[in-house]
Design an enzyme around this catalytic site. Structure first.
Site, mmCIF file in Angstrom:
data_model
loop_
_atom_site.group_PDB
_atom_site.id
_atom_site.type_symbol
_atom_site.label_atom_id
_atom_site.label_comp_id
_atom_site.label_asym_id
_atom_site.label_seq_id
_atom_site.Cartn_x
_atom_site.Cartn_y
_atom_site.Cartn_z
ATOM 1 N N GLY A 10 0.810 -1.213 0.000
ATOM 2 C CA GLY A 10 0.000 0.000 0.000
ATOM 3 C C GLY A 10 0.840 1.258 0.000
ATOM 4 N N HIS A 53 4.272 2.094 -8.226
ATOM 5 C CA HIS A 53 3.343 0.956 -8.180
ATOM 6 C C HIS A 53 2.408 0.997 -9.393
ATOM 7 C CE1 HIS A 53 4.026 1.443 -3.682
ATOM 8 N NE2 HIS A 53 4.360 0.189 -3.892
ATOM 9 N N SER A 108 9.078 6.006 -3.487
ATOM 10 C CA SER A 108 8.987 5.000 -2.439
ATOM 11 C C SER A 108 7.863 5.396 -1.499
ATOM 12 C CB SER A 108 10.314 4.977 -1.663
ATOM 13 O OG SER A 108 10.145 4.336 -0.422
#
Ligand code: PAF
Length: 278
Positions: A31, A37, A185
């Site tokens: 998450g 992502h 990140s």
């Protein structure tokens, strides 16, 4: 996007999809999603009919309770990002189900984990091995996507898939960076803007080392320049390693191929990692 929280439900869903001939891509995450992502989601949607993202902050891979407790959680925003990125299913397993009993099995990855993250975060790759095996076993995707920012993790996951004969192809996708060069990140969410500027020096240090390696400067001289570089910053270096990109064994001869430079550094209590492949 469908949100599924139980193992039985996701298994049934995947079985139905597969019996209809759909191909499944999995993006395992913890998450606090960012563009990095979402680039994995995009890659998956390009080559699979169905993309599943999992979000689970895996306690087994944290060697410090404080790090686990401080891990950012932004579930509402994650759902919005994934919906906009055309992710089909979000799997959010519960700890009671994932670790319904304390695992007896443990993973050891030999020389692949004897340095860098494996050395500095005792038990980390055992935890990664456990959760990745569970997710690959539960979902059985044709492909799974991991970010190259976690270079050692990708090497370990590829080994895991080989050793346990998982029928999943592992794709490693390039690190996405802020304009400053700072690797994207989830942990960056814990940095202020000025800290982000300071943290971008991590990438500068990798570029400096890359330049020195390309000029075949001897290893010791490279390391003393790198130490000096960090001494002039607010970053605290944990490791700076020049290793073979396949074996992850240290490299001392700068006049060769397959080199990756890996770094971990703290800014305050935020631990950041990055790497550059030559
Ligand atoms: O890279 C991560 O976010 C995690 O290590 C992973 C692969 C999702 C396993 O918890």
């Amino acid at each position: 996007m469908k949100v599924i929280k139980s193992i039985v439900e996701i298994r049934n869903k995947v079985n139905t999809l597969k019996s209809n001939g759909e191909t499944i891509g999995l993006i395992p995450t913890m998450g606090a999603l960012h563009e990095g992502h979402l680039s994995l989601v995009k890659k998956s949607t390009e080559i699979n009919n169905i993309t599943i993202c999992s979000i689970y902050v895996n306690p087994a891979q944290f060697n410090k309770k404080e790090d686990f407790n401080n891990y950012p959680i932004t579930i509402e925003q994650d759902i919005e990002f994934l919906t906009n990125a055309n992710c089909d299913i979000l799997f959010i397993p519960k700890s009671e189900e994932i670790y319904s009993s304390k695992p007896v099995l443990s993973f050891a990855f030999g020389s692949l984990e004897s340095r860098m993250e494996g050395m500095h975060r005792t038990g980390h790759f055992n935890g990664v091995g456990l959760i990745v095996s569970k997710l690959l076993n539960i979902i059985q995707p044709q492909t799974a996507f991991f970010g190259q920012k976690d270079f050692q993790q990708v090497a370990i996951v590829k080994q895991l898939v080989k050793d346990l004969s998982f029928a999943t192809k592992i794709h490693s996708c390039p690190t996405l960076r802020e304009e400053s060069g700072l690797a994207m990140s989830s942990r960056n969410k814990r940095l202020s803007n000025s800290e982000k500027t300071e943290a971008a020096k991590i990438y500068d240090s990798l570029l400096l080392a890359k330049k020195l390696i390309n000029n075949t400067i001897p290893f010791d001289k490279i390391m003393s320049q790198i130490k000096q570089f960090y001494a002039n910053s607010l970053l605290e270096l944990e490791y700076f390693e020049i290793v073979d990109s396949n074996s992850l064994e240290p490299v001392r001869d700068m006049n060769r191929d397959n080199i990756v430079i890996c770094v971990a550094a703290f800014l305050g209590n935020v631990r950041l990692i990055d790497n550059v492949v030559l």
